[in-house]
Design a protein around this motif. Structure first.
Motif, PDB file in Angstrom:
ATOM      1  N   LEU A   1       0.826  -1.206   0.000  1.00  0.00           N
ATOM      2  CA  LEU A   1       0.000   0.000   0.000  1.00  0.00           C
ATOM      3  C   LEU A   1       0.864   1.262   0.000  1.00  0.00           C
ATOM      4  CD1 LEU A   1      -2.874  -0.980   2.447  1.00  0.00           C
ATOM      5  CD2 LEU A   1      -3.080  -0.477   0.012  1.00  0.00           C
ATOM      6  N   VAL A   2       1.976   1.246   0.723  1.00  0.00           N
ATOM      7  CA  VAL A   2       2.874   2.396   0.740  1.00  0.00           C
ATOM      8  C   VAL A   2       3.429   2.659  -0.656  1.00  0.00           C
ATOM      9  CG1 VAL A   2       5.095   3.246   1.583  1.00  0.00           C
ATOM     10  CG2 VAL A   2       3.500   2.169   3.165  1.00  0.00           C
ATOM     11  N   GLU A   3       3.764   1.603  -1.392  1.00  0.00           N
ATOM     12  CA  GLU A   3       4.239   1.752  -2.771  1.00  0.00           C
ATOM     13  C   GLU A   3       3.148   2.365  -3.647  1.00  0.00           C
ATOM     14  OE1 GLU A   3       5.511  -2.071  -4.050  1.00  0.00           O
ATOM     15  OE2 GLU A   3       7.311  -2.111  -2.771  1.00  0.00           O
ATOM     16  N   ARG A   4       1.895   1.982  -3.420  1.00  0.00           N
ATOM     17  CA  ARG A   4       0.791   2.552  -4.192  1.00  0.00           C
ATOM     18  C   ARG A   4       0.588   4.028  -3.854  1.00  0.00           C
ATOM     19  NH1 ARG A   4      -3.923  -2.160  -3.823  1.00  0.00           N
ATOM     20  NH2 ARG A   4      -2.672  -3.862  -4.748  1.00  0.00           N
ATOM     21  N   ILE A   5       0.774   4.370  -2.574  1.00  0.00           N
ATOM     22  CA  ILE A   5       0.636   5.771  -2.164  1.00  0.00           C
ATOM     23  C   ILE A   5       1.674   6.631  -2.880  1.00  0.00           C
ATOM     24  CG2 ILE A   5       0.934   7.361  -0.220  1.00  0.00           C
ATOM     25  CD1 ILE A   5      -0.287   5.207   1.583  1.00  0.00           C
ATOM     26  N   LEU A   6       2.909   6.150  -2.950  1.00  0.00           N
ATOM     27  CA  LEU A   6       3.980   6.907  -3.594  1.00  0.00           C
ATOM     28  C   LEU A   6       3.727   7.073  -5.088  1.00  0.00           C
ATOM     29  CD1 LEU A   6       7.074   5.305  -1.798  1.00  0.00           C
ATOM     30  CD2 LEU A   6       6.037   7.551  -1.367  1.00  0.00           C
ATOM     31  N   ALA A   7       3.045   6.097  -5.694  1.00  0.00           N
ATOM     32  CA  ALA A   7       2.799   6.148  -7.134  1.00  0.00           C
ATOM     33  C   ALA A   7       1.486   6.846  -7.486  1.00  0.00           C
ATOM     34  CB  ALA A   7       2.793   4.734  -7.712  1.00  0.00           C
ATOM     35  N   ALA A   8       0.617   7.072  -6.505  1.00  0.00           N
ATOM     36  CA  ALA A   8      -0.714   7.639  -6.776  1.00  0.00           C
ATOM     37  C   ALA A   8      -0.644   9.140  -7.030  1.00  0.00           C
ATOM     38  CB  ALA A   8      -1.646   7.347  -5.610  1.00  0.00           C
ATOM     39  N   ASP A   9      -1.509   9.633  -7.928  1.00  0.00           N
ATOM     40  CA  ASP A   9      -1.589  11.060  -8.246  1.00  0.00           C
ATOM     41  C   ASP A   9      -2.838  11.699  -7.640  1.00  0.00           C
ATOM     42  OD1 ASP A   9       0.746  10.942  -9.752  1.00  0.00           O
ATOM     43  OD2 ASP A   9      -0.338  10.354 -11.573  1.00  0.00           O
TER      44      ASP A   9
ATOM     45  N   PRO B   1      -5.372  12.769  -4.838  1.00  0.00           N
ATOM     46  CA  PRO B   1      -5.422  12.979  -3.383  1.00  0.00           C
ATOM     47  C   PRO B   1      -6.443  12.065  -2.700  1.00  0.00           C
ATOM     48  CG  PRO B   1      -5.380  15.089  -4.528  1.00  0.00           C
ATOM     49  CD  PRO B   1      -5.562  14.039  -5.569  1.00  0.00           C
ATOM     50  N   ALA B   2      -7.583  11.834  -3.391  1.00  0.00           N
ATOM     51  CA  ALA B   2      -8.613  10.965  -2.808  1.00  0.00           C
ATOM     52  C   ALA B   2      -8.102   9.539  -2.682  1.00  0.00           C
ATOM     53  CB  ALA B   2      -9.874  11.007  -3.663  1.00  0.00           C
ATOM     54  N   LEU B   3      -7.363   9.101  -3.700  1.00  0.00           N
ATOM     55  CA  LEU B   3      -6.814   7.749  -3.676  1.00  0.00           C
ATOM     56  C   LEU B   3      -5.752   7.616  -2.586  1.00  0.00           C
ATOM     57  CD1 LEU B   3      -7.145   5.078  -5.174  1.00  0.00           C
ATOM     58  CD2 LEU B   3      -5.269   5.760  -6.694  1.00  0.00           C
ATOM     59  N   VAL B   4      -4.929   8.633  -2.453  1.00  0.00           N
ATOM     60  CA  VAL B   4      -3.897   8.629  -1.401  1.00  0.00           C
ATOM     61  C   VAL B   4      -4.545   8.557  -0.029  1.00  0.00           C
ATOM     62  CG1 VAL B   4      -2.107  10.015  -0.288  1.00  0.00           C
ATOM     63  CG2 VAL B   4      -2.156   9.830  -2.774  1.00  0.00           C
ATOM     64  N   ALA B   5      -5.604   9.346   0.175  1.00  0.00           N
ATOM     65  CA  ALA B   5      -6.306   9.346   1.463  1.00  0.00           C
ATOM     66  C   ALA B   5      -6.899   7.972   1.761  1.00  0.00           C
ATOM     67  CB  ALA B   5      -7.401  10.413   1.465  1.00  0.00           C
ATOM     68  N   ALA B   6      -7.461   7.321   0.723  1.00  0.00           N
ATOM     69  CA  ALA B   6      -8.052   5.990   0.916  1.00  0.00           C
ATOM     70  C   ALA B   6      -6.980   4.962   1.278  1.00  0.00           C
ATOM     71  CB  ALA B   6      -8.782   5.562  -0.357  1.00  0.00           C
ATOM     72  N   TYR B   7      -5.841   5.042   0.591  1.00  0.00           N
ATOM     73  CA  TYR B   7      -4.734   4.131   0.901  1.00  0.00           C
ATOM     74  C   TYR B   7      -4.219   4.362   2.333  1.00  0.00           C
ATOM     75  CZ  TYR B   7      -4.283   2.587  -3.976  1.00  0.00           C
ATOM     76  OH  TYR B   7      -4.500   2.021  -5.211  1.00  0.00           O
ATOM     77  N   GLU B   8      -4.082   5.632   2.715  1.00  0.00           N
ATOM     78  CA  GLU B   8      -3.583   5.953   4.060  1.00  0.00           C
ATOM     79  C   GLU B   8      -4.538   5.451   5.136  1.00  0.00           C
ATOM     80  OE1 GLU B   8      -3.008  10.144   3.949  1.00  0.00           O
ATOM     81  OE2 GLU B   8      -0.926  10.001   3.217  1.00  0.00           O
ATOM     82  N   LYS B   9      -5.833   5.549   4.861  1.00  0.00           N
ATOM     83  CA  LYS B   9      -6.823   5.050   5.819  1.00  0.00           C
ATOM     84  C   LYS B   9      -6.700   3.539   5.984  1.00  0.00           C
ATOM     85  CE  LYS B   9     -11.796   5.116   6.779  1.00  0.00           C
ATOM     86  NZ  LYS B   9     -13.136   5.554   6.279  1.00  0.00           N
TER      87      LYS B   9
END
Length: 528
Positions: free
Chosen positions: A396-404, A406-414
């Motif tokens: 998930l951390v790798e996906r966060i770094l690759a995501a553009d 903000p909504a997707l990043v927030a969902a991954y962080e949650k």
């Protein structure tokens, strides 16, 4: 040398920004001394000295500054006061604040002077003054930045750096410096509140609030301070489980060096209950006078009874009654002593016989031994799950770094947060599974005492204890009829099991097969 009447009149303004400088006496005295030396050289007569203590340099509205301006305005403009400051940073630590205070002093009818800088009206002097004020502002900002960086670094090392929460205090500990330590009796009270809410002993945040307010020791700071928001923040603090959260610095569930008051698993149960907002049996108007309020319902209309004191000829008397419009029993009072005595009789009926209690003890003891034997296998399974969770977190951390997005990043962080909470809880269980366990008697002592005699806890008279008895003994409200008394109340699972054993309704073994077993086991087992 001028005569005293002809000397220019001066006022001294001093300021320190920290409470520590105020306590230790550093700053104010030295500032005043240098201003007095300057006034003597200039042959000024000092009329007043104004001290602002513990006031930040970026603040305009200061008590002593306002008092000095009022003093200047209260005199004739002919007096032309001189305001002395030790250094430009003592007036302000920001260009905007400096200009506002400088203007306020001039408008009031005084001029500013200092032994360390010359204030003039020509362009060069104004440029130097503004540059010095800007440098002072930069120093303040850098100091604040350095303080925040030091505080954040200490948090990353596992130490809390803010005001200690209820149940903790700061103490210097060898090898750690200043750190949080338990502050009893508050720590024990907070622990009881947290564990009580996690277990369901307290049905709502309001019940926790009522419990904390009922303890005179914990409420010594004032009952008003124990408001709803205070209690909710207390329940949400991961600090009590040994983990530090500082969202403004991006620090989440960081292991702390301080001693936790509860387990992380308990904290997770608290957060789940706060999210679920399960309906509670408790009412806002509960008090020690009527502990059955909200629990007893009218046997005719099945609506909750109310309770209050009624005034008689010479005294007040406590009653319960139904107040439902249209109910035949509406307004017909029942003496508190009668209904509460009958409830105590109900509790007495729940008390198991000695033989039955020994039988239950034997059954639980065998289950305890079996659980202890499977602990090692369970720990191995837990560690395997932890490994899987850590692998998923990395993905998930790798996906966060690759995501553009903000909504997707927030969902991954949650999702990472949820997995991290699960990993911490499992790690805690794995550690506890490898430690020496308590004896059976130590682990179940409190619950055992309650099951043996629930009426004993009710007799304590404390509202918190009595509400817990209601929650632990009966699955819901109980109907009461003025003529017949309490109708059949449904007991909770432990007491249902005891009743099933007593009546033989469990369907596990024939009654004749129980006696030899209990007799044999009872001789091998020490009484609890």
């Amino acid at each position: 040398m001028k005569d005293g009447a002809d000397k220019p009149k001066a006022l001294v303004y001093c300021r320190v920004s920290s409470a520590r400088q105020v306590r230790e006496g550093h700053g104010l005295d030295s500032q005043e001394t240098r201003c007095r030396e300057y006034a003597a050289r200039m042959d000024y007569e000092i009329l007043e000295v104004f001290h602002d203590q513990g006031v930040q340099g970026a603040i305009v509205d200061r008590p002593a500054m306002q008092a000095m301006l009022a003093f200047i305005r209260g005199h004739s403009r002919r007096d032309r006061f001189v305001v002395l400051i030790d250094d430009i940073s003592r007036l302000a630590r920001g260009l905007e604040t400096h200009l506002k205070l400088r203007s306020a002093i001039m408008t009031a009818g005084a001029r500013l002077e200092s032994p360390s800088v010359e204030f003039g009206s020509d362009p060069d002097s104004i440029l130097v003054e503004n540059l010095l004020a800007s440098v002072s502002q930069h120093q303040r900002q850098k100091n604040a930045e350095q303080v925040v960086n030091r505080m954040r670094a200490r948090v990353m090392n596992g130490y809390w750096v803010f005001s200690p929460p209820a149940g903790y205090r700061y103490e210097k500990v060898a090898g750690h410096g200043k750190m949080l330590v338990r502050d009893d009796p508050d720590a024990s009270i907070v622990c009881e509140a947290l564990e009580g809410y996690a277990s369901g002993r307290f049905g709502s945040v309001s019940e926790v609030q009522r419990f904390l307010r009922s303890d005179s020791g914990f409420a010594r700071g004032g009952r008003r301070g124990i408001n709803f928001n205070f209690v909710k923040e207390l329940l949400e603090r991961s600090l009590y489980a040994g983990y530090i959260d500082v969202s403004k610095w991006g620090i989440k569930l960081h292991p702390g060096k301080h001693e936790p008051l509860i387990t992380f698993d308990t904290w997770l149960r608290i957060q789940q209950r706060l999210v679920d907002k399960a309906p509670a049996l408790a009412r806002k108007d509960l008090n020690e006078d009527f502990p059955l309020r909200g629990f007893v319902v009218c046997g005719c209309c099945n609506k909750p009874m109310t309770a209050a004191w009624a005034r008689g000829r010479s005294a007040e008397y406590p009653y319960y009654w139904c107040r439902t419009d249209g109910c035949p029993e509406s307004g017909k009072s029942i003496r508190r002593n009668d209904i509460e005595q009958e409830f105590e009789d109900l509790l007495q009926e729940l008390r198991p016989s000695e033989d039955l209690f020994h039988l239950l003890g034997d059954m639980l003891g065998e289950a305890w031994k079996e659980r202890q034997a499977t602990t090692k296998r369970a720990v191995a399974d837990i560690r395997s799950e932890i490994t899987q969770i850590e692998r998923k977190i990395e993905q998930l951390v790798e996906r966060i770094l690759a995501a553009d997005s903000p909504a997707l990043v927030a969902a991954y962080e949650k999702e990472v947060r949820k997995m991290e909470e699960r990993r911490i809880a499992l790690s805690e269980r794995a550690r506890s599974g490898t430690r020496p366990t308590k004896t059976f008697d130590e682990a179940v002592r409190t619950a055992w005492d309650f099951l043996e005699n629930p009426r004993k806890l009710w007799a304590s008279g404390r509202l918190v204890d009595r509400r817990m008895v209601l929650q632990l003994t009966f699955g819901g409200r109980a109907a009461y009829d003025r003529n017949q008394g309490f109708r059949t109340a449904i007991p909770t699972l432990p007491f249902s099991v005891l009743a099933g054993i007593r009546t033989g309704d469990l369907g596990l073994v024939e009654p004749r097969g129980i006696e030899p077993l209990t007799s044999a086991l009872r001789t091998q087992r020490s009484p609890i």
